[in-house]
Write a protein that holds these residues in place. Sequence first.
Motif, PDB file in Angstrom:
ATOM      1  N   LYS A  52       9.002  -4.528   4.533  1.00 60.43           N
ATOM      2  CA  LYS A  52       9.647  -5.083   5.727  1.00 60.43           C
ATOM      3  C   LYS A  52       9.036  -4.481   6.994  1.00 60.43           C
ATOM      4  CE  LYS A  52      14.221  -6.517   4.128  1.00 60.43           C
ATOM      5  NZ  LYS A  52      15.684  -6.323   4.311  1.00 60.43           N
ATOM      6  N   ALA A  53       8.667  -3.199   6.935  1.00 58.89           N
ATOM      7  CA  ALA A  53       8.021  -2.559   8.082  1.00 58.89           C
ATOM      8  C   ALA A  53       6.646  -3.166   8.345  1.00 58.89           C
ATOM      9  CB  ALA A  53       7.912  -1.055   7.859  1.00 58.89           C
ATOM     10  N   TYR A  54       5.903  -3.480   7.282  1.00 52.74           N
ATOM     11  CA  TYR A  54       4.620  -4.162   7.455  1.00 52.74           C
ATOM     12  C   TYR A  54       4.830  -5.535   8.091  1.00 52.74           C
ATOM     13  CZ  TYR A  54       1.659  -0.895   4.839  1.00 52.74           C
ATOM     14  OH  TYR A  54       0.944   0.194   4.424  1.00 52.74           O
ATOM     15  N   LEU A  55       5.873  -6.235   7.618  1.00 49.65           N
ATOM     16  CA  LEU A  55       6.184  -7.541   8.200  1.00 49.65           C
ATOM     17  C   LEU A  55       6.554  -7.396   9.675  1.00 49.65           C
ATOM     18  CD1 LEU A  55       6.757 -10.577   8.009  1.00 49.65           C
ATOM     19  CD2 LEU A  55       9.061 -10.000   7.171  1.00 49.65           C
ATOM     20  N   ALA A  56       7.407  -6.418   9.978  1.00 50.24           N
ATOM     21  CA  ALA A  56       7.808  -6.188  11.369  1.00 50.24           C
ATOM     22  C   ALA A  56       6.607  -5.831  12.233  1.00 50.24           C
ATOM     23  CB  ALA A  56       8.860  -5.074  11.427  1.00 50.24           C
ATOM     24  N   GLN A  57       5.696  -5.028  11.690  1.00 50.15           N
ATOM     25  CA  GLN A  57       4.499  -4.641  12.443  1.00 50.15           C
ATOM     26  C   GLN A  57       3.642  -5.869  12.749  1.00 50.15           C
ATOM     27  OE1 GLN A  57       1.203  -2.352  10.586  1.00 50.15           O
ATOM     28  NE2 GLN A  57       1.830  -0.690  11.952  1.00 50.15           N
ATOM     29  N   ALA A  58       3.581  -6.811  11.799  1.00 53.94           N
ATOM     30  CA  ALA A  58       2.826  -8.042  12.031  1.00 53.94           C
ATOM     31  C   ALA A  58       3.520  -8.939  13.052  1.00 53.94           C
ATOM     32  CB  ALA A  58       2.644  -8.797  10.717  1.00 53.94           C
ATOM     33  N   LEU A  59       4.854  -8.945  13.043  1.00 54.38           N
ATOM     34  CA  LEU A  59       5.612  -9.841  13.923  1.00 54.38           C
ATOM     35  C   LEU A  59       5.709  -9.340  15.360  1.00 54.38           C
ATOM     36  CD1 LEU A  59       8.601 -10.754  11.570  1.00 54.38           C
ATOM     37  CD2 LEU A  59       6.672 -12.231  12.200  1.00 54.38           C
ATOM     38  N   THR A  75       7.959   7.510  12.208  1.00 54.23           N
ATOM     39  CA  THR A  75       9.179   6.792  11.856  1.00 54.23           C
ATOM     40  C   THR A  75       8.853   5.309  11.706  1.00 54.23           C
ATOM     41  OG1 THR A  75       9.778   6.303  14.143  1.00 54.23           O
ATOM     42  CG2 THR A  75      10.556   8.413  13.219  1.00 54.23           C
ATOM     43  N   ILE A  76       9.780   4.581  11.118  1.00 53.27           N
ATOM     44  CA  ILE A  76       9.598   3.131  10.985  1.00 53.27           C
ATOM     45  C   ILE A  76       9.416   2.495  12.360  1.00 53.27           C
ATOM     46  CG2 ILE A  76      10.823   1.011  10.356  1.00 53.27           C
ATOM     47  CD1 ILE A  76      11.929   2.541   7.938  1.00 53.27           C
ATOM     48  N   ARG A  77      10.206   2.927  13.336  1.00 56.28           N
ATOM     49  CA  ARG A  77      10.094   2.389  14.692  1.00 56.28           C
ATOM     50  C   ARG A  77       8.693   2.621  15.265  1.00 56.28           C
ATOM     51  NH1 ARG A  77      13.351   5.520  16.774  1.00 56.28           N
ATOM     52  NH2 ARG A  77      15.266   4.277  16.680  1.00 56.28           N
ATOM     53  N   ASP A  78       8.184   3.838  15.132  1.00 63.86           N
ATOM     54  CA  ASP A  78       6.864   4.155  15.689  1.00 63.86           C
ATOM     55  C   ASP A  78       5.752   3.436  14.928  1.00 63.86           C
ATOM     56  OD1 ASP A  78       8.015   5.781  17.580  1.00 63.86           O
ATOM     57  OD2 ASP A  78       7.719   7.625  16.438  1.00 63.86           O
ATOM     58  N   PHE A  79       5.939   3.294  13.618  1.00 67.23           N
ATOM     59  CA  PHE A  79       4.949   2.592  12.800  1.00 67.23           C
ATOM     60  C   PHE A  79       4.806   1.147  13.270  1.00 67.23           C
ATOM     61  CE2 PHE A  79       3.911   0.041   8.994  1.00 67.23           C
ATOM     62  CZ  PHE A  79       2.709   0.632   8.634  1.00 67.23           C
ATOM     63  N   ARG A 135       0.863  -1.189   0.000  1.00 63.13           N
ATOM     64  CA  ARG A 135       0.000   0.000   0.000  1.00 63.13           C
ATOM     65  C   ARG A 135       0.888   1.224   0.000  1.00 63.13           C
ATOM     66  NH1 ARG A 135      -3.286  -2.527   4.474  1.00 63.13           N
ATOM     67  NH2 ARG A 135      -2.198  -1.095   5.854  1.00 63.13           N
ATOM     68  N   ASN A 136       0.539   2.182  -0.815  1.00 63.55           N
ATOM     69  CA  ASN A 136       1.346   3.389  -0.896  1.00 63.55           C
ATOM     70  C   ASN A 136       1.134   4.251   0.348  1.00 63.55           C
ATOM     71  OD1 ASN A 136       3.147   5.178  -2.147  1.00 63.55           O
ATOM     72  ND2 ASN A 136       1.446   6.435  -2.876  1.00 63.55           N
ATOM     73  N   ILE A 137       2.229   4.645   0.965  1.00 65.73           N
ATOM     74  CA  ILE A 137       2.187   5.550   2.118  1.00 65.73           C
ATOM     75  C   ILE A 137       2.711   6.904   1.671  1.00 65.73           C
ATOM     76  CG2 ILE A 137       3.148   6.015   4.409  1.00 65.73           C
ATOM     77  CD1 ILE A 137       3.253   3.050   4.887  1.00 65.73           C
ATOM     78  N   ASP A 138       1.951   7.951   1.952  1.00 61.46           N
ATOM     79  CA  ASP A 138       2.322   9.294   1.528  1.00 61.46           C
ATOM     80  C   ASP A 138       3.712   9.664   2.045  1.00 61.46           C
ATOM     81  OD1 ASP A 138       2.283  12.445   2.004  1.00 61.46           O
ATOM     82  OD2 ASP A 138       0.853  11.958   0.410  1.00 61.46           O
ATOM     83  N   SER A 139       4.474  10.364   1.208  1.00 59.39           N
ATOM     84  CA  SER A 139       5.839  10.736   1.587  1.00 59.39           C
ATOM     85  C   SER A 139       5.879  11.633   2.826  1.00 59.39           C
ATOM     86  CB  SER A 139       6.538  11.440   0.422  1.00 59.39           C
ATOM     87  OG  SER A 139       5.834  12.624   0.068  1.00 59.39           O
ATOM     88  N   GLU A 140       4.756  12.295   3.140  1.00 63.73           N
ATOM     89  CA  GLU A 140       4.700  13.170   4.319  1.00 63.73           C
ATOM     90  C   GLU A 140       4.192  12.445   5.565  1.00 63.73           C
ATOM     91  OE1 GLU A 140       5.918  16.242   4.125  1.00 63.73           O
ATOM     92  OE2 GLU A 140       6.389  15.771   2.031  1.00 63.73           O
ATOM     93  N   TYR A 141       3.944  11.137   5.453  1.00 59.77           N
ATOM     94  CA  TYR A 141       3.467  10.382   6.613  1.00 59.77           C
ATOM     95  C   TYR A 141       4.455  10.565   7.755  1.00 59.77           C
ATOM     96  CZ  TYR A 141       1.144   6.474   9.026  1.00 59.77           C
ATOM     97  OH  TYR A 141       0.450   5.696   9.918  1.00 59.77           O
ATOM     98  N   PRO A 142       3.992  11.020   8.931  1.00 63.60           N
ATOM     99  CA  PRO A 142       4.919  11.523   9.946  1.00 63.60           C
ATOM    100  C   PRO A 142       5.646  10.477  10.780  1.00 63.60           C
ATOM    101  CG  PRO A 142       2.672  11.728  10.724  1.00 63.60           C
ATOM    102  CD  PRO A 142       2.580  11.232   9.304  1.00 63.60           C
ATOM    103  N   GLY A 192       7.340   7.218   5.306  1.00 63.09           N
ATOM    104  CA  GLY A 192       6.966   7.748   4.004  1.00 63.09           C
ATOM    105  C   GLY A 192       8.142   7.946   3.078  1.00 63.09           C
ATOM    106  N   GLN A 193       9.349   8.007   3.623  1.00 64.14           N
ATOM    107  CA  GLN A 193      10.550   8.193   2.820  1.00 64.14           C
ATOM    108  C   GLN A 193      11.315   6.891   2.596  1.00 64.14           C
ATOM    109  OE1 GLN A 193      12.914  11.412   4.464  1.00 64.14           O
ATOM    110  NE2 GLN A 193      11.084  12.633   4.899  1.00 64.14           N
ATOM    111  N   ALA A 194      10.763   5.787   3.045  1.00 59.42           N
ATOM    112  CA  ALA A 194      11.400   4.487   2.864  1.00 59.42           C
ATOM    113  C   ALA A 194      11.118   3.957   1.467  1.00 59.42           C
ATOM    114  CB  ALA A 194      10.883   3.504   3.912  1.00 59.42           C
ATOM    115  N   SER A 195      11.972   3.061   1.005  1.00 61.88           N
ATOM    116  CA  SER A 195      11.759   2.425  -0.293  1.00 61.88           C
ATOM    117  C   SER A 195      10.609   1.429  -0.194  1.00 61.88           C
ATOM    118  CB  SER A 195      13.025   1.694  -0.730  1.00 61.88           C
ATOM    119  OG  SER A 195      13.261   0.569   0.114  1.00 61.88           O
ATOM    120  N   GLY A 196      10.166   0.920  -1.356  1.00 60.12           N
ATOM    121  CA  GLY A 196       9.076  -0.046  -1.351  1.00 60.12           C
ATOM    122  C   GLY A 196       9.410  -1.289  -0.552  1.00 60.12           C
ATOM    123  N   GLY A 197      10.633  -1.789  -0.710  1.00 60.59           N
ATOM    124  CA  GLY A 197      11.035  -2.969   0.039  1.00 60.59           C
ATOM    125  C   GLY A 197      11.114  -2.712   1.525  1.00 60.59           C
TER     126      GLY A 197
END
Length: 230
Positions: A140-147, A88-92, A79-86, A131-136
């Motif tokens: 990985k962040a979605y996977l981490a969020q699930a795990l 961080t990967i850690r908080d997500f 799913r596309n996440i807007d580049s301005e999504y506030p 929002g500034q992360a690459s697609g991959g």
Amino acid sequence: MTTTKPILTLEHLGMTFPGHPVFNDLNLTVAPGEFWSIVGENGVGKTTLMRTILHQLRPTTGTVTYDPSLRIGYVPQFRNIDSEYPLTIRDFIGLNLTGWKLPWLSRSERSRVMKILAQTGLEKIASRPIGQASGGEKQKAYLAQALVENPNLLILDESTASLDPVTKTELLDLVRELNRELQLTVLFVTHDIPLARKYSQQYLMLTPAGTEQGPIAELTDQKVWRGERV
């Protein structure tokens, strides 16, 4: 002799929407630690089946039986996440522990997030806005969020479909490692038959005529292209 109790059992499962039967008499028994690929052409009910397992839909017929210990982690299609999504990967990743209810994590929750960041190779970019992360990196962040909630069943719902070949391999190498080391059960919904053959142990193929399942070695090209395109 001891037997392993199934983590998930589907018996005579059927789903019919008004004027549109999706699947009928679907049976599946999933044991802990198994890696299944769910394959089939568009419209045969793969997403409907996953939504049924996730309690989002009630089947028209049949039953879904869960082991009491079942904890499901779900990784969606890209799913596309807007580049301005506030965030961080850690908080997500931490959202799956607190949602929006609290602006902070407990010490044990922070420790859990850091462990998952390390497992998924995201710790060096944990402070990057997602929002500034690459697609991959996003996948990985979605996977981490699930795990992060420590599931024992992971559902990958076309989660590699929009990734380049290298990133697909990286993501699924990680999932297979978790599958082997932690006995994490995996349901991998995919159109990519070579990936299914490389990573999974067994397959369930949905077709307009019914379902077929077995060891992944039995998913031959003849079966795939015999009017059952995936």
